[in-house]
Design a protein around this motif. Structure first.
Motif, PDB file in Angstrom:
ATOM      1  N   GLY A 210       1.935   4.900   2.594  1.00  0.00           N
ATOM      2  CA  GLY A 210       2.252   4.278   3.870  1.00  0.00           C
ATOM      3  C   GLY A 210       1.120   3.479   4.475  1.00  0.00           C
ATOM      4  O   GLY A 210       1.220   3.029   5.626  1.00  0.00           O
ATOM      5  N   SER A 211       0.026   3.281   3.734  1.00  0.00           N
ATOM      6  CA  SER A 211      -1.118   2.529   4.258  1.00  0.00           C
ATOM      7  C   SER A 211      -0.892   1.030   4.117  1.00  0.00           C
ATOM      8  O   SER A 211      -0.097   0.577   3.295  1.00  0.00           O
ATOM      9  CB  SER A 211      -2.400   2.934   3.529  1.00  0.00           C
ATOM     10  N   ILE A 212      -1.609   0.260   4.929  1.00  0.00           N
ATOM     11  CA  ILE A 212      -1.584  -1.206   4.827  1.00  0.00           C
ATOM     12  C   ILE A 212      -2.607  -1.621   3.784  1.00  0.00           C
ATOM     13  O   ILE A 212      -3.783  -1.275   3.885  1.00  0.00           O
ATOM     14  CB  ILE A 212      -1.922  -1.871   6.173  1.00  0.00           C
ATOM     15  N   GLN A 213      -2.164  -2.357   2.774  1.00  0.00           N
ATOM     16  CA  GLN A 213      -3.061  -2.810   1.710  1.00  0.00           C
ATOM     17  C   GLN A 213      -3.118  -4.340   1.693  1.00  0.00           C
ATOM     18  O   GLN A 213      -2.102  -5.008   1.881  1.00  0.00           O
ATOM     19  CB  GLN A 213      -2.587  -2.285   0.363  1.00  0.00           C
ATOM     20  N   PRO A 214      -4.299  -4.909   1.441  1.00  0.00           N
ATOM     21  CA  PRO A 214      -4.451  -6.363   1.450  1.00  0.00           C
ATOM     22  C   PRO A 214      -4.293  -6.996   0.076  1.00  0.00           C
ATOM     23  O   PRO A 214      -4.460  -6.348  -0.957  1.00  0.00           O
ATOM     24  CB  PRO A 214      -5.888  -6.548   1.947  1.00  0.00           C
ATOM     25  N   TYR A 215      -3.967  -8.258   0.083  1.00  0.00           N
ATOM     26  CA  TYR A 215      -4.083  -9.108  -1.098  1.00  0.00           C
ATOM     27  C   TYR A 215      -4.261 -10.527  -0.589  1.00  0.00           C
ATOM     28  O   TYR A 215      -4.076 -10.800   0.608  1.00  0.00           O
ATOM     29  CB  TYR A 215      -2.862  -8.986  -2.024  1.00  0.00           C
ATOM     30  N   VAL A 270      -5.618  -9.792  -6.347  1.00  0.00           N
ATOM     31  CA  VAL A 270      -5.314  -8.399  -6.034  1.00  0.00           C
ATOM     32  C   VAL A 270      -6.563  -7.680  -5.532  1.00  0.00           C
ATOM     33  O   VAL A 270      -7.660  -7.886  -6.049  1.00  0.00           O
ATOM     34  CB  VAL A 270      -4.766  -7.680  -7.288  1.00  0.00           C
ATOM     35  N   PHE A 271      -6.402  -6.823  -4.533  1.00  0.00           N
ATOM     36  CA  PHE A 271      -7.519  -5.996  -4.057  1.00  0.00           C
ATOM     37  C   PHE A 271      -7.688  -4.772  -4.937  1.00  0.00           C
ATOM     38  O   PHE A 271      -8.802  -4.364  -5.263  1.00  0.00           O
ATOM     39  CB  PHE A 271      -7.274  -5.582  -2.599  1.00  0.00           C
ATOM     40  N   GLY A 272      -6.595  -4.157  -5.340  1.00  0.00           N
ATOM     41  CA  GLY A 272      -6.661  -3.039  -6.285  1.00  0.00           C
ATOM     42  C   GLY A 272      -7.269  -1.768  -5.733  1.00  0.00           C
ATOM     43  O   GLY A 272      -7.821  -0.972  -6.499  1.00  0.00           O
ATOM     44  N   ARG A 273      -7.203  -1.594  -4.421  1.00  0.00           N
ATOM     45  CA  ARG A 273      -7.796  -0.411  -3.785  1.00  0.00           C
ATOM     46  C   ARG A 273      -9.265  -0.262  -4.181  1.00  0.00           C
ATOM     47  O   ARG A 273      -9.717   0.801  -4.628  1.00  0.00           O
ATOM     48  CB  ARG A 273      -7.003   0.846  -4.109  1.00  0.00           C
ATOM     49  N   THR A 274      -9.991  -1.329  -4.043  1.00  0.00           N
ATOM     50  CA  THR A 274     -11.420  -1.443  -4.344  1.00  0.00           C
ATOM     51  C   THR A 274     -11.660  -1.475  -5.855  1.00  0.00           C
ATOM     52  O   THR A 274     -11.095  -2.313  -6.533  1.00  0.00           O
ATOM     53  CB  THR A 274     -12.234  -0.313  -3.678  1.00  0.00           C
ATOM     54  N   ASP A 275     -12.437  -0.545  -6.388  1.00  0.00           N
ATOM     55  CA  ASP A 275     -12.865  -0.613  -7.785  1.00  0.00           C
ATOM     56  C   ASP A 275     -12.483   0.663  -8.536  1.00  0.00           C
ATOM     57  O   ASP A 275     -13.254   1.623  -8.560  1.00  0.00           O
ATOM     58  CB  ASP A 275     -14.388  -0.795  -7.868  1.00  0.00           C
ATOM     59  N   GLU A 283      -3.497   0.484 -10.075  1.00  0.00           N
ATOM     60  CA  GLU A 283      -2.427  -0.088 -10.888  1.00  0.00           C
ATOM     61  C   GLU A 283      -1.176  -0.318 -10.047  1.00  0.00           C
ATOM     62  O   GLU A 283      -0.547  -1.372 -10.110  1.00  0.00           O
ATOM     63  CB  GLU A 283      -2.098   0.846 -12.053  1.00  0.00           C
ATOM     64  N   THR A 284      -0.838   0.662  -9.213  1.00  0.00           N
ATOM     65  CA  THR A 284       0.317   0.512  -8.340  1.00  0.00           C
ATOM     66  C   THR A 284       0.138  -0.665  -7.394  1.00  0.00           C
ATOM     67  O   THR A 284       1.087  -1.391  -7.096  1.00  0.00           O
ATOM     68  CB  THR A 284       0.543   1.812  -7.536  1.00  0.00           C
ATOM     69  N   ASP A 285      -1.091  -0.864  -6.914  1.00  0.00           N
ATOM     70  CA  ASP A 285      -1.362  -1.962  -5.989  1.00  0.00           C
ATOM     71  C   ASP A 285      -1.031  -3.309  -6.618  1.00  0.00           C
ATOM     72  O   ASP A 285      -0.511  -4.201  -5.941  1.00  0.00           O
ATOM     73  CB  ASP A 285      -2.835  -1.930  -5.565  1.00  0.00           C
ATOM     74  N   VAL A 286      -1.316  -3.468  -7.906  1.00  0.00           N
ATOM     75  CA  VAL A 286      -1.001  -4.735  -8.582  1.00  0.00           C
ATOM     76  C   VAL A 286       0.498  -5.014  -8.506  1.00  0.00           C
ATOM     77  O   VAL A 286       0.925  -6.104  -8.113  1.00  0.00           O
ATOM     78  CB  VAL A 286      -1.461  -4.693 -10.054  1.00  0.00           C
ATOM     79  N   PHE A 287       1.302  -4.028  -8.841  1.00  0.00           N
ATOM     80  CA  PHE A 287       2.744  -4.247  -8.886  1.00  0.00           C
ATOM     81  C   PHE A 287       3.367  -4.323  -7.495  1.00  0.00           C
ATOM     82  O   PHE A 287       4.334  -5.057  -7.273  1.00  0.00           O
ATOM     83  CB  PHE A 287       3.408  -3.159  -9.731  1.00  0.00           C
ATOM     84  N   GLU A 288       2.805  -3.576  -6.540  1.00  0.00           N
ATOM     85  CA  GLU A 288       3.322  -3.679  -5.169  1.00  0.00           C
ATOM     86  C   GLU A 288       2.982  -5.034  -4.559  1.00  0.00           C
ATOM     87  O   GLU A 288       3.800  -5.614  -3.825  1.00  0.00           O
ATOM     88  CB  GLU A 288       2.750  -2.548  -4.312  1.00  0.00           C
ATOM     89  N   ALA A 289       1.794  -5.557  -4.846  1.00  0.00           N
ATOM     90  CA  ALA A 289       1.430  -6.881  -4.337  1.00  0.00           C
ATOM     91  C   ALA A 289       2.304  -7.962  -4.966  1.00  0.00           C
ATOM     92  O   ALA A 289       2.750  -8.898  -4.277  1.00  0.00           O
ATOM     93  CB  ALA A 289      -0.049  -7.160  -4.613  1.00  0.00           C
ATOM     94  N   ILE A 290       2.569  -7.853  -6.266  1.00  0.00           N
ATOM     95  CA  ILE A 290       3.460  -8.819  -6.929  1.00  0.00           C
ATOM     96  C   ILE A 290       4.849  -8.784  -6.292  1.00  0.00           C
ATOM     97  O   ILE A 290       5.459  -9.830  -6.028  1.00  0.00           O
ATOM     98  CB  ILE A 290       3.553  -8.515  -8.437  1.00  0.00           C
ATOM     99  N   ALA A 291       5.338  -7.576  -6.029  1.00  0.00           N
ATOM    100  CA  ALA A 291       6.659  -7.445  -5.413  1.00  0.00           C
ATOM    101  C   ALA A 291       6.689  -8.084  -4.036  1.00  0.00           C
ATOM    102  O   ALA A 291       7.679  -8.734  -3.659  1.00  0.00           O
ATOM    103  CB  ALA A 291       7.043  -5.969  -5.323  1.00  0.00           C
TER     104      ALA A 291
END
Length: 376
Positions: A210-215, A270-275, A283-291
């Protein structure tokens, strides 16, 4: 042909802000007697510590060797390895003194905290009738970045002059300013950043926690001449490791940058939740940002290119080989594909580490290169 993830033996994983630890739990099937390992998730209060819900991890799997047996020397004790580690540790300490995270000066921290509270209150006061979740996330992402920079004291000193003011103070001020600008535009009934050419920061609400993630998304000038219904290729770029990277630095790297010369594609940085090498929540961040980009723009799903360099190259190997059907081509540069050779390990790690570290072994899925073009 699709090859399954090599990390077949599931693990219990605890992930801190930038490091991770693995613990395996083993059970025995009451009927067959086969030993299985189950995946248990431990989520901490730190939302960057959350790990992705990957179905492949949630099923019990028979314990098997994930790679052919290797010949290793007898394990050594910590006292044997300590003398070799001392020079490395001393070097790391000397280097880190110039890029160590620290708190902001009291005056700056107090000012930023006040501005952050005001921005948060203004966001909460937006008329529910105009509270489009995607647009609100585009504003909230700046507040969240500043909040985390203050919370974790991530104001890094300069490498050449450690007494100079941290650039992260300016990054935070710019983030608050951009958040207020977007909020004012949103209250006026517009959102010009969604059609702004070049690179801009966006935000989305992650299903992981439920967090806000950047791209960052970069729109080409060709968007101005797009025909009705025209779809654009999507280039997904994975950044390399940055020891001082956090949200506000990511904002500074991408906000309001012009499009590349000759760019005729939409680019997603992609930010990718830092490093974390684009594993787990990265990995999830990549696909959520694409979506999220697909929800906003017309993307040609047959022309989605994945590429990156260094840690981004390792991520491109990992995601390209594990999900070959999602990409039209993959371009990994200078990225590792395994644990043992990359880390120059000559001895097998203890069983719980050996199995868990298989998450880094993209090479085990190398046969999937028959299914998608790779260019290195």
């Amino acid at each position: 042909m699709w090859l399954p993830c090599p990390f077949q033996a599931s693990a219990r994983i605890i992930v801190t802000r930038q490091t991770c630890h693995f613990f395996l739990s083993q059970e025995t099937d009451s009927e067959s007697g086969a030993k299985t390992q189950n995946f248990t998730q431990f989520l901490t209060a730190d939302s960057r510590s959350k790990i992705c819900h990957d179905p492949i991890f949630q099923r019990p799997t028979t314990v098997v060797e994930r790679r052919p047996a290797r010949h290793f020397r007898r394990p050594v004790t910590i006292m044997q390895t300590l003398p070799r580690m001392i020079p490395i540790l001393l070097t790391a300490l000397c280097l880190n003194q110039f890029s160590f995270a620290q708190s902001a000066p009291d005056d700056d921290a107090e000012t930023l905290q006040k501005e952050l509270v005001q921005l948060r209150r203004a966001i909460a006061a937006v008329d529910p009738a105009v509270r489009d979740k995607r647009l609100i996330a585009d504003v909230e992402v700046f507040a969240k970045g500043v909040e985390w920079c203050l919370r974790h004291n991530e104001f890094y000193a300069g490498r050449k002059n450690s007494d100079a003011q941290s650039a992260w103070i300016g990054y935070c001020k710019n983030a608050v300013e951009t958040g207020n600008e977007r909020l004012a535009e949103l209250k006026a009934g517009s959102h010009p950043w969604t059609v702004s050419l070049g690179s801009t920061i966006r935000g989305y609400v992650s299903r992981v926690d439920g967090s806000i993630q950047p791209y960052a998304v970069s729109l080409p000038t060709a968007m101005n001449d797009a025909k009705p219904g025209q779809r654009f290729p999507l280039h997904v770029k994975l950044h390399g490791r940055g020891g001082t990277r956090n949200e506000v630095r990511f904002f500074n790297e991408h906000q309001n940058k012009p499009p590349q010369e000759g760019q005729d594609w939409i680019q997603l940085d992609v930010f990718g939740r830092t490093d974390n090498a684009y594993r787990w929540s990265g990995e999830t961040d990549v696909f959520e940002a694409i979506a999220d980009v697909n929800r906003r723009y017309r993307i040609d799903s047959h022309r989605v290119t994945l590429w990156g360099f260094s840690m981004g190259g390792a991520g491109a190997w990992h995601l390209g080989l594990h999900h070959p059907s999602k990409w039209s081509s993959v371009g990994p540069g200078a990225g590792f594909v395994d644990f043992y050779q990359y880390q120059k390990q000559t001895e097998q790690r203890p069983p719980h580490q050996h199995l868990a570290l298989g998450i880094y072994d993209s090479v085990d899925c190398a046969m999937n290169m028959f299914n998608v073009p790779f260019c290195t």
